[in-house]
Structure formats: structure tokens, C-alpha cells
Scaffold this motif. Structure first.
Motif, PDB file in Angstrom:
ATOM      1  N   GLN A 277      -6.091  -0.807  -3.536  1.00 59.93           N
ATOM      2  CA  GLN A 277      -5.693  -0.202  -4.806  1.00 59.93           C
ATOM      3  C   GLN A 277      -4.185   0.046  -4.848  1.00 59.93           C
ATOM      4  OE1 GLN A 277      -8.310   3.210  -4.861  1.00 59.93           O
ATOM      5  NE2 GLN A 277      -9.864   2.153  -6.071  1.00 59.93           N
ATOM      6  N   ALA A 278      -3.605   0.415  -3.703  1.00 61.27           N
ATOM      7  CA  ALA A 278      -2.146   0.597  -3.634  1.00 61.27           C
ATOM      8  C   ALA A 278      -1.433  -0.733  -3.856  1.00 61.27           C
ATOM      9  CB  ALA A 278      -1.767   1.205  -2.287  1.00 61.27           C
ATOM     10  N   GLN A 279      -1.981  -1.814  -3.295  1.00 55.93           N
ATOM     11  CA  GLN A 279      -1.384  -3.129  -3.490  1.00 55.93           C
ATOM     12  C   GLN A 279      -1.562  -3.600  -4.930  1.00 55.93           C
ATOM     13  OE1 GLN A 279      -3.216  -5.439  -0.320  1.00 55.93           O
ATOM     14  NE2 GLN A 279      -1.544  -4.948   1.094  1.00 55.93           N
ATOM     15  N   ALA A 280      -2.687  -3.225  -5.549  1.00 56.21           N
ATOM     16  CA  ALA A 280      -2.883  -3.552  -6.964  1.00 56.21           C
ATOM     17  C   ALA A 280      -1.826  -2.861  -7.820  1.00 56.21           C
ATOM     18  CB  ALA A 280      -4.281  -3.139  -7.411  1.00 56.21           C
ATOM     19  N   LYS A 281      -1.518  -1.616  -7.484  1.00 50.40           N
ATOM     20  CA  LYS A 281      -0.467  -0.886  -8.212  1.00 50.40           C
ATOM     21  C   LYS A 281       0.889  -1.575  -8.037  1.00 50.40           C
ATOM     22  CE  LYS A 281       1.888   3.591  -8.543  1.00 50.40           C
ATOM     23  NZ  LYS A 281       3.209   2.990  -8.333  1.00 50.40           N
ATOM     24  N   ALA A 282       1.152  -2.051  -6.827  1.00 45.64           N
ATOM     25  CA  ALA A 282       2.407  -2.770  -6.586  1.00 45.64           C
ATOM     26  C   ALA A 282       2.480  -4.030  -7.446  1.00 45.64           C
ATOM     27  CB  ALA A 282       2.523  -3.124  -5.106  1.00 45.64           C
ATOM     28  N   CYS A 283       1.351  -4.731  -7.602  1.00 47.39           N
ATOM     29  CA  CYS A 283       1.326  -5.928  -8.446  1.00 47.39           C
ATOM     30  C   CYS A 283       1.618  -5.574  -9.902  1.00 47.39           C
ATOM     31  CB  CYS A 283      -0.028  -6.626  -8.333  1.00 47.39           C
ATOM     32  SG  CYS A 283      -0.309  -7.462  -6.758  1.00 47.39           S
ATOM     33  N   ARG A 284       1.104  -4.437 -10.360  1.00 45.60           N
ATOM     34  CA  ARG A 284       1.396  -4.010 -11.733  1.00 45.60           C
ATOM     35  C   ARG A 284       2.881  -3.677 -11.896  1.00 45.60           C
ATOM     36  NH1 ARG A 284      -3.450  -3.886 -14.014  1.00 45.60           N
ATOM     37  NH2 ARG A 284      -5.219  -3.061 -12.833  1.00 45.60           N
ATOM     38  N   ASP A 285       3.467  -3.053 -10.870  1.00 43.28           N
ATOM     39  CA  ASP A 285       4.903  -2.752 -10.914  1.00 43.28           C
ATOM     40  C   ASP A 285       5.725  -4.037 -10.958  1.00 43.28           C
ATOM     41  OD1 ASP A 285       4.299  -0.072 -10.826  1.00 43.28           O
ATOM     42  OD2 ASP A 285       4.611   0.130  -8.662  1.00 43.28           O
ATOM     43  N   ILE A 286       5.290  -5.031 -10.195  1.00 40.64           N
ATOM     44  CA  ILE A 286       5.978  -6.332 -10.202  1.00 40.64           C
ATOM     45  C   ILE A 286       5.875  -6.959 -11.587  1.00 40.64           C
ATOM     46  CG2 ILE A 286       5.916  -8.687  -9.295  1.00 40.64           C
ATOM     47  CD1 ILE A 286       4.863  -7.428  -6.652  1.00 40.64           C
ATOM     48  N   SER A 287       4.675  -6.884 -12.176  1.00 44.30           N
ATOM     49  CA  SER A 287       4.457  -7.442 -13.515  1.00 44.30           C
ATOM     50  C   SER A 287       5.393  -6.796 -14.531  1.00 44.30           C
ATOM     51  CB  SER A 287       2.996  -7.234 -13.924  1.00 44.30           C
ATOM     52  OG  SER A 287       2.784  -7.626 -15.256  1.00 44.30           O
ATOM     53  N   GLU A 288       5.496  -5.482 -14.482  1.00 48.96           N
ATOM     54  CA  GLU A 288       6.353  -4.765 -15.422  1.00 48.96           C
ATOM     55  C   GLU A 288       7.821  -5.111 -15.214  1.00 48.96           C
ATOM     56  OE1 GLU A 288       7.306  -0.141 -16.764  1.00 48.96           O
ATOM     57  OE2 GLU A 288       5.476  -0.614 -15.651  1.00 48.96           O
ATOM     58  N   ALA A 289       8.225  -5.247 -13.931  1.00 44.89           N
ATOM     59  CA  ALA A 289       9.618  -5.593 -13.641  1.00 44.89           C
ATOM     60  C   ALA A 289       9.952  -7.000 -14.140  1.00 44.89           C
ATOM     61  CB  ALA A 289       9.874  -5.483 -12.134  1.00 44.89           C
ATOM     62  N   LEU A 290       9.027  -7.937 -13.933  1.00 45.20           N
ATOM     63  CA  LEU A 290       9.259  -9.305 -14.384  1.00 45.20           C
ATOM     64  C   LEU A 290       9.371  -9.372 -15.901  1.00 45.20           C
ATOM     65  CD1 LEU A 290       6.824 -11.280 -12.055  1.00 45.20           C
ATOM     66  CD2 LEU A 290       9.277 -11.695 -12.265  1.00 45.20           C
ATOM     67  N   GLU A 291       8.463  -8.701 -16.595  1.00 49.53           N
ATOM     68  CA  GLU A 291       8.461  -8.756 -18.049  1.00 49.53           C
ATOM     69  C   GLU A 291       9.704  -8.087 -18.635  1.00 49.53           C
ATOM     70  OE1 GLU A 291       4.877  -8.656 -21.147  1.00 49.53           O
ATOM     71  OE2 GLU A 291       5.243  -6.710 -20.216  1.00 49.53           O
ATOM     72  N   SER A 292      10.145  -7.012 -17.998  1.00 47.01           N
ATOM     73  CA  SER A 292      11.303  -6.273 -18.506  1.00 47.01           C
ATOM     74  C   SER A 292      12.629  -6.877 -18.069  1.00 47.01           C
ATOM     75  CB  SER A 292      11.241  -4.812 -18.040  1.00 47.01           C
ATOM     76  OG  SER A 292      10.043  -4.200 -18.455  1.00 47.01           O
ATOM     77  N   GLY A 293      12.577  -7.775 -17.071  1.00 44.27           N
ATOM     78  CA  GLY A 293      13.806  -8.372 -16.576  1.00 44.27           C
ATOM     79  C   GLY A 293      14.549  -7.513 -15.577  1.00 44.27           C
ATOM     80  N   PHE A 294      13.885  -6.470 -15.054  1.00 43.53           N
ATOM     81  CA  PHE A 294      14.512  -5.605 -14.060  1.00 43.53           C
ATOM     82  C   PHE A 294      14.232  -6.138 -12.651  1.00 43.53           C
ATOM     83  CE2 PHE A 294      13.519  -2.336 -17.451  1.00 43.53           C
ATOM     84  CZ  PHE A 294      14.817  -2.322 -17.947  1.00 43.53           C
ATOM     85  N   GLN A 295      15.047  -5.695 -11.708  1.00 39.01           N
ATOM     86  CA  GLN A 295      14.840  -6.050 -10.309  1.00 39.01           C
ATOM     87  C   GLN A 295      13.716  -5.190  -9.737  1.00 39.01           C
ATOM     88  OE1 GLN A 295      16.471  -8.456  -8.835  1.00 39.01           O
ATOM     89  NE2 GLN A 295      16.009  -8.224  -6.666  1.00 39.01           N
ATOM     90  N   TYR A 296      12.731  -5.849  -9.150  1.00 41.20           N
ATOM     91  CA  TYR A 296      11.634  -5.092  -8.543  1.00 41.20           C
ATOM     92  C   TYR A 296      12.108  -4.456  -7.245  1.00 41.20           C
ATOM     93  CZ  TYR A 296       7.396  -4.173  -5.850  1.00 41.20           C
ATOM     94  OH  TYR A 296       6.432  -3.582  -5.071  1.00 41.20           O
ATOM     95  N   LYS A 297      11.819  -3.168  -7.109  1.00 44.04           N
ATOM     96  CA  LYS A 297      12.195  -2.440  -5.899  1.00 44.04           C
ATOM     97  C   LYS A 297      10.941  -2.087  -5.113  1.00 44.04           C
ATOM     98  CE  LYS A 297      16.398  -0.472  -7.928  1.00 44.04           C
ATOM     99  NZ  LYS A 297      17.130   0.775  -8.296  1.00 44.04           N
ATOM    100  N   TYR A 298      10.837  -2.679  -3.954  1.00 45.84           N
ATOM    101  CA  TYR A 298       9.674  -2.431  -3.099  1.00 45.84           C
ATOM    102  C   TYR A 298       9.775  -1.022  -2.533  1.00 45.84           C
ATOM    103  CZ  TYR A 298       6.549  -2.885   0.932  1.00 45.84           C
ATOM    104  OH  TYR A 298       5.547  -2.704   1.856  1.00 45.84           O
ATOM    105  N   ASP A 299       8.789  -0.158  -2.867  1.00 46.59           N
ATOM    106  CA  ASP A 299       8.870   1.238  -2.424  1.00 46.59           C
ATOM    107  C   ASP A 299       8.136   1.494  -1.116  1.00 46.59           C
ATOM    108  OD1 ASP A 299       6.235   1.089  -3.226  1.00 46.59           O
ATOM    109  OD2 ASP A 299       6.537   2.209  -5.088  1.00 46.59           O
ATOM    110  N   GLY A 300       7.309   0.531  -0.675  1.00 43.13           N
ATOM    111  CA  GLY A 300       6.639   0.685   0.608  1.00 43.13           C
ATOM    112  C   GLY A 300       5.565   1.754   0.634  1.00 43.13           C
ATOM    113  N   ASP A 301       5.001   2.104  -0.532  1.00 41.40           N
ATOM    114  CA  ASP A 301       3.957   3.128  -0.563  1.00 41.40           C
ATOM    115  C   ASP A 301       2.731   2.720   0.248  1.00 41.40           C
ATOM    116  OD1 ASP A 301       5.506   4.705  -2.111  1.00 41.40           O
ATOM    117  OD2 ASP A 301       4.496   4.276  -4.008  1.00 41.40           O
ATOM    118  N   SER A 302       2.522   1.400   0.367  1.00 43.93           N
ATOM    119  CA  SER A 302       1.337   0.926   1.079  1.00 43.93           C
ATOM    120  C   SER A 302       1.496   0.993   2.600  1.00 43.93           C
ATOM    121  CB  SER A 302       1.018  -0.513   0.669  1.00 43.93           C
ATOM    122  OG  SER A 302       0.847  -0.611  -0.719  1.00 43.93           O
ATOM    123  N   ILE A 303       2.731   1.177   3.076  1.00 43.50           N
ATOM    124  CA  ILE A 303       2.962   1.190   4.517  1.00 43.50           C
ATOM    125  C   ILE A 303       2.191   2.325   5.177  1.00 43.50           C
ATOM    126  CG2 ILE A 303       4.686   1.454   6.325  1.00 43.50           C
ATOM    127  CD1 ILE A 303       4.817  -1.212   4.893  1.00 43.50           C
TER     128      ILE A 303
END
Length: 730
Positions: A277-303
Motif C-alpha cells: 500500500q505504501a508503494q501504491a501511494k508512491a506510484c500515485r505521487d509519481i503519477s501526480e508529479a508526471l502530470e503536473s510536470g514537477f520533479q518527483y521526490k522520493y521520500d523513502g517512506d517505504s524504507i
């Protein structure tokens, strides 16, 4: 500012702004200069051009626009010329409809242009009685289309990569949904029944595969014969990264019900669920960053979730319980797989880092090109059309069906003298789809949307009689039609009905078209249903066994590609990626075929429970094969490699036999025909070899264990083919 950019990057909002500008660019000048009669054809030209539009690079759009305007001009002018001659008109309508739809065999771009051309032809019929000159209406329709195309080209110049970003964002959004559904299987319930989860998983996998295929097509339009460079290269690497993540999350290392039974009193499965579920959230963050044109920042919450999960697994391992030895090994395989997924997620901001893996570090191991299936030459284009000129082709059936429906609709108009009856043909064009299920969905949405549009439109026409207020509603309804047309066809129909009412109100016929619009919609829907039911019907039950056979074949070829790499090492070349994509595409096709069958009349359905069970088994098989693909590595030991080849040979022969049995249905095959000695050897060797080899043989054994039930289901399909379907379809 950041929030504004987020809204601007939304695909629907961005699209609607483009449509709004196009509509305002027509409505405002016409209102200012008093060109009332010109508004309707200009707007209809915009609508046709927008519906015929496909994504492409700049030069590709130029070529597509030239072809579009040629087809639009031929369609509209031929209507004007042949309209006074009903017999010639009917012949031209039949042949042109068939020809335009068959253009779709060349590719999606040509299918969209063909649909737009048929649409512009019917729009010309609707307005024929309003203008004296045969050139006036076609010119206005083409001006409207040219105006929208101009705006679209401006969009392409300023935001050339936006379609790529949006399609990639959609891929990661679908992967997130898939991951969340997969995590539900790690709820440690005693007596877990995985089939409902597998069916849902298969549906979400289909959505993910469709998103990946759409993204591939978007990237192909920006490539040179499959080779992508320049600004698109980074997005190509992200696409490959998403493919790798999809392969890993679609893999299955063990039977979920067995894991639930073994660890029902432990928190380890909950921790797997939390990690996914944490990795699914990361995928949603990536999706939002791609659509918005922002740089995705890996926060490492899943570590932290990974660390806690590893500690939990180590605790279980330290218990030294013999009954946990095998299932715990499966959890470690899965854990290693999710670690790799996490690494891929961390590489999203630097996708080039995922080009090389520890298993292979040479450029030869990876082929960074796409499989280009586009027909580039006239000869190849004609060959595709020619290959579809037979009754087994779905496109041929649809082309013949639409030709008959539109010609029959024209006959009804002429026979009953319906001046505004061309909405019958317009409705049939939108509602009549290649199969019964899709037609039924469109029909329901079309009727409900039309009724709602008329119910809302009548009071609006009454309360707002002024031209200015009605033009405002016209622009708003046209924009909202495009906002809803993909995701909510019923709402889109309601808004296009409003647009039609306000367009004809500009000509003084607003109230006069209300009842004809409703009646013509019902007649057009009726013609569409009769066509898909009685003109070369495409019942899913009749061909379901062939779809199952093709799904087994694609799984077999995918497995063959994987086994070959145990000799040479991991290689993500075009052949491997193509085999993987075909396997997932056929799994999605099987899921879609079964869903379509459920929407068909009861007498055309067959073996529903068995069909869902086969879908479950096929998807499970694909998941087991995907696990092998996720853990590909070179095997150096010759004896071990020979054993893997021997095991694969037995699996391959069994799958080939099952494939033939499903396709031809020529007699029953009993499960006893399977090689029990191979089953025994796979089971024994799985226990006593090194870890990598145990995983390979274990996955092959899991595949082999499901073959007897698949043979049994294949035999049931063989004896349950409805005879009435065979008779009606022959």
C-alpha cells in the motif's frame, strides 16, 4: 501558482480549455457580425475535427490534417452533389461507409479520421435544406474543422510532451490501483478463497495493460521507426521502468491461501500488505508529479516498512519451525521482489539508472527501442486492409453492419419523408459498436442522456429566449460534452443534445426539433441493436474457446522467452518485451470477452462459472510466469540447466496440447495424459537445490499443477458449444 499548474496539467481540464477557445472563437465573431446561420456548421466542423483528432508529433499531425481535410471535403461535397438523387445517394452512402470504416485497419489514426468523415457527412445531411449553394455548408464545416486544428497545433507547439506525460501518469495510476488490489490478498484470513480476488486482479491488470499500450502508442508517434531520442528518451526509460514494475507486481510466488493458512497468527502478511500500500501511494505521487510536470521526490517512506518487514520475517525464521520452511522461503522471494520494486521507484527521478542491472551491465543486454507495428508505406497499408476483407474479421463485420444500418436509416427517412430524420443515422453511427455489449452500453446511455437533455433543454429555451444567453449555453454544453464523452457517455449525450437544441434555436427551430430528436434517437438505437444482433453477429460465446487458446499460446511463448534467458542472462530486448506484452494483452482480452458475454442475451451465453474459473487459472499462470520473468538470471551449472530445460519441455508440450484442444475442440483429453513423473521430479528437485533453482522449478511446478483442471475445463467448453449459435452465425 503551483495549484494552478496542477489544474492546468489535468488532461480533461486542458482539453476543455482548448474546446472552449475553439467554440468562443466561432461564436463571438458570428454573434458580433450577425452571422446567425453560420454558427451551426462552424460548430459542427469543430466537433468533427475534435472527434477525429489523434495524438502525434508535429509533422505527424500535419500529415494527419491533410488526410483529414481531404476525407472531410470528399464526404461533405459528395453529400451535397448526390443528395437530389436518392438511388445514387444510397449506393454512395453504402460504399463510402464501408470504405471509411475499413480504413481503420491501417491504424487508430485512420479509424478516427474515418469516423470524423462519416460524422461530417451526416452533419451535411442535417443542414442540406438550410443553404442554397452546394459549396456553402461544406466550406463552413471545413473552416470550423480548420479553426480547431489550428488551435490544436498551437497547443502542440507550446506543450509537445504533455500527452506523453499524461499517458505515463495514467500508467502509474493504474499500477497503484493494481498494487492495492494485490495487497488485499495478504489479509491472513483462514480458508481464503482467492478466485474473487483473482478476477478483480485480472480486471485491474487489464486496465494497466491498456494504459501501457496507450503509452507505447504515444511514444511511438514521437519515434523514428521505434527508436526514441531527444526529449522523449527520459519518458521512454520511465515507460520501461513501469513495465518492469508491472511484471514484478503481477508475479505470484506461492498460493495465497497456503500463506494465509501458515501465517494466520502472525503479523508478517499484514506488513506485506502495508508495504504494498505504501508503494501504491508512491506510484500515485509519481503519477501526480508526471502530470503536473514537477520533479518527483522520493521520500523513502517505504524504507521503514521494508525494515520492519525484514525483522518480522527474520523472527519467524529464527523459530526454526519445519512447517514454515517452505512458505517462509516464498516470503523471502516476494520480499526480494518488492525490494527491487522499491529500487525502481527510487529511480523514477533518474530513470537512466535502471538501464543496467547487476545481472547484466552491457548495452547488448538491453534494446531501448519500441516494437513499431505502424504501416508506413502504401503497400503495407493496403495489405492491412486486404487482410481484413473476410467475414471472420471484426472490422469487416462492423463495416458491413454500419453500411447496412446507415443505408437502411436513409431508406426510412426517404420512405416516411422525415425532414429532420438524419439524427437516426447520427444516433446509429454513435451507438452501433463492434459487439453487442458495447452497443448495449451506448444505447442505454444515449437514450437516457437524450431524454435528460431534452427535459433540461425545454425550460432553458423558454427561460432564456435571447440569442446571447442561448449562445452562452451552447458554448458551455459543447465544452461539457467533450469533458464527459470518454468517462460518462450518458452525461455527454445530454450536453450534446442541449448543444443541438441551442444550435437549431439560432435558426428558429429550437422547439421544432425536440420530438424529432427523441423519436430519431429511439429509431437509431433500435437499428443499431438489430444490426449487432442479426447482421453477422459477433457473439463472444462462439469464439471464447479461441480467445482462451490464444491466451494459453501467449503464456507459452512468454515462458519460452524467459527460459531461454537462463542460458544467456537477463535481456530486456524487443522480443522479450513483445512476448510479455502479448501475454498480458491476451489475459486482458480474455477478461473483456467474458465480461462482454455476460451482457449478451441468455441464450448466447455458455459455461459462465467455468469461464470465470478459466480466467482465474489463466491469470494465476501468468502471475507464476511473471515471477520467473522478475527473477531472471543466468544459470551456469550445466546439469541444473538441463533439468530446467527438461521441465520446461514438459510444460511446453502440455500447454501446446491444451492450446490445440481449446482452439479446435476435437475430442476430450483426460488429465491422466499428463506426465505424473515430471510432476514428481519437479516437486522433489524443488526441495533440494540452491535457492535460485528452487524458485524456477517451484514456479514450473505451480504451473504444472493447474494443468489438469484447465484440461477439464477445456473439455467442458468442447461439449457446451451452443448449437443455435453455430447455426445462427454460419
Amino acid at each position: 501558482m503551483q495549484k494552478l499548474k496542477h489544474y492546468w496539467s489535468d488532461k480533461t481540464i486542458n482539453y476543455c480549455v482548448r474546446i472552449l477557445i475553439a467554440l468562443l472563437g466561432v461564436v463571438l465573431p458570428c454573434w458580433y457580425y450577425g452571422f446567425t446561420t453560420e454558427i451551426t456548421p462552424l460548430i459542427l466542423g469543430i466537433i468533427a475535427a475534435a472527434l477525429a483528432e489523434t495524438d502525434d508529433n508535429f509533422m505527424g499531425r500535419i500529415r494527419a490534417l491533410i488526410l483529414t481535410f481531404i476525407c472531410f471535403a470528399i464526404a461533405s461535397i459528395s453529400i451535397e452533389v448526390l443528395f437530389p438523387y436518392p438511388a445514387l445517394f444510397a449506393i454512395g452512402l453504402f460504399t463510402s461507409t464501408f470504405g471509411f470504416i475499413m480504413l481503420g485497419a491501417i491504424g487508430p489514426r485512420y479509424a478516427s479520421i474515418a469516423f470524423g468523415s462519416l460524422l461530417i457527412a451526416i452533419y451535411t445531411m442535417l443542414g442540406y435544406h438550410l443553404y442554397d449553394s452546394i459549396w456553402f455548408q461544406p466550406v463552413l464545416l471545413l473552416i470550423g474543422a480548420a479553426w480547431y486544428s489550428f488551435i490544436s497545433m498551437i497547443w502542440q507547439i507550446f506543450w509537445p510532451m504533455q500527452p506523453v506525460q499524461q499517458s505515463l501518469a495514467n500508467v502509474f495510476e493504474e499500477i497503484a490501483d493494481y498494487l492495492e488490489a494485490k495487497s488485499a490478498l495478504f489479509h491472513p484470513v483462514a480458508g481464503l478463497t482467492p478466485q474473487p480476488y483473482r478476477i478483480l486482479e485480472s480486471q485491474l491488470n487489464s486496465a494497466t495493460v491498456n494504459a501501457l499500450n496507450q503509452c507505447k502508442n504515444t511514444l511511438l508517434t514521437r519515434s523514428k521507426r521505434g527508436h526514441v531520442d531527444g526529449p522523449s528518451d527520459r519518458y521512454l526509460q520511465l515507460y520501461f521502468l513501469a513495465q518492469d514494475i508491472h511484471e514484478r507486481i503481477s508475479s505470484t510466488h506461492y498460493r495465497y491461501q497456503d500463506l494465509a493458512d501458515h501465517f494466520s497468527r502472525s503479523d508478517v502478511l499484514f506488513r506485506f500488505k502495508h508495504l504494498m500500500q505504501a508503494q501504491a501511494k508512491a506510484c500515485r505521487d509519481i503519477s501526480e508529479a508526471l502530470e503536473s510536470g514537477f520533479q518527483y521526490k522520493y521520500d523513502g517512506d517505504s524504507i521503514l516498512a521494508l525494515d520492519e518487514l525484514q525483522a518480522s520475517m527474520q523472527f519467524l525464521k529464527d523459530q526454526n519451525r519445519p512447517e514454515w520452511k517452505l512458505p517462509l522461503a516464498q516470503l523471502f522471494y516476494l520480499f526480494n521482489n518488492l525490494i527491487t520494486v522499491e529500487k525502481q521507484l527510487s529511480n523514477v527521478s533518474n530513470p537512466d539508472a535502471s538501464k543496467f542491472t547487476p545481472e547484466n551491465t552491457s548495452n547488448k543486454a538491453n534494446d531501448f527501442s519500441l516494437h513499431d507495428t505502424t504501416a508506413h508505406t502504401p503497400k503495407a497499408m493496403w495489405q492491412r486492409i486486404r487482410n481484413n476483407l473476410h467475414r471472420d474479421s471484426m472490422l469487416f463485420r462492423h463495416a458491413l453492419r454500419m453500411s447496412i444500418v446507415l443505408t437502411l436509416g436513409y431508406g426510412i427517412i426517404q420512405g416516411f419523408g422525415l425532414e429532420l430524420g438524419y439524427w437516426i443515422m447520427l444516433t446509429s453511427l454513435f451507438v452501433c459498436q463492434p459487439n453487442f455489449s458495447a452497443t448495449r452500453q451506448k444505447l442505454t446511455a444515449r437514450v437516457i442522456g437524450t431524454i435528460i437533455g431534452l427535459l433540461v433543454g425545454v425550460p432553458l429555451l423558454t427561460l432564456f429566449p435571447s440569442q446571447e444567453s442561448q449562445l452562452v449555453f451552447l458554448v458551455v454544453s459543447g465544452t461539457l460534452f467533450f469533458a464527459f464523452r470518454i468517462n460518462n457517455y450518458g452525461s455527454a449525450t445530454a450536453f450534446i443534445t442541449l448543444l443541438v437544441l441551442f444550435c437549431f434555436s439560432q435558426l428558429g427551430e429550437g422547439f421544432a426539433v425536440i420530438l424529432p430528436r427523441l423519436a430519431d434517437t429511439l429509431i437509431g438505437c433500435g437499428l443499431a441493436v438489430l444490426a449487432v444482433r442479426y447482421i453477422l453477429p459477433d457473439w463472444q460465446a462462439k469464439k471464447l474457446h479461441k480467445v482462451m487458446s490464444e491466451a494459453i499460446q501467449s503464456n507459452k511463448e512468454y515462458l519460452g522467452q524467459i527460459i531461454a534467458q537462463y542460458r544467456v542472462g537477463k535481456r530486456d530486448d524487443v522480443n522479450y518485451r513483445l512476448a510479455r506484452r502479448n501475454a498480458h494483452t491476451m489475459d486482458a482480452t480474455l477478461s473483456s470477452a467474458i465480461s462482454n458475454m455476460l451482457a449478451e442475451p441468455d441464450k448466447y451465453k455458455k459455461a459462465i462459472d467455468e469461464s470465470f474459473r478459466f480466467l482465474t487459472l489463466n491469470h494465476a499462470m501468468l502471475s507464476y510466469i511473471s515471477a520467473l520473468g522478475a527473477h531472471r538470471k543466468r544459470i551456469d551449472d550445466q546439469d541444473t540447466h538441463l533439468l530446467v530445460l527438461e521441465a520446461h519441455k514438459g510444460i511446453h508440450e502440455s500447454l501446446e496440447q491444451l492450446e490445440q484442444q481449446l482452439y479446435y475442440q476435437n475430442g476430450e483429453i483426460t488429465p491422466d495424459a499428463l506426465n505424473s513423473e515430471l510432476d514428481k521430479r519437479l516437486s522433489e528437485w524443488r526441495e533440494g537445490d540452491e535457492e535460485a533453482v528452487r524458485l524456477i522449478l517451484q514456479q514450473l511446478h505451480l504451473i504444472y499443477r493447474m494443468l489438469p483442471e484447465m484440461y477439464s475445463l477445456a473439455n467442458k467448453f468442447s461439449v457446451r458449444v451452443p448449437k443455435n449459435i453455430e447455426a445462427k452465425s454460419s
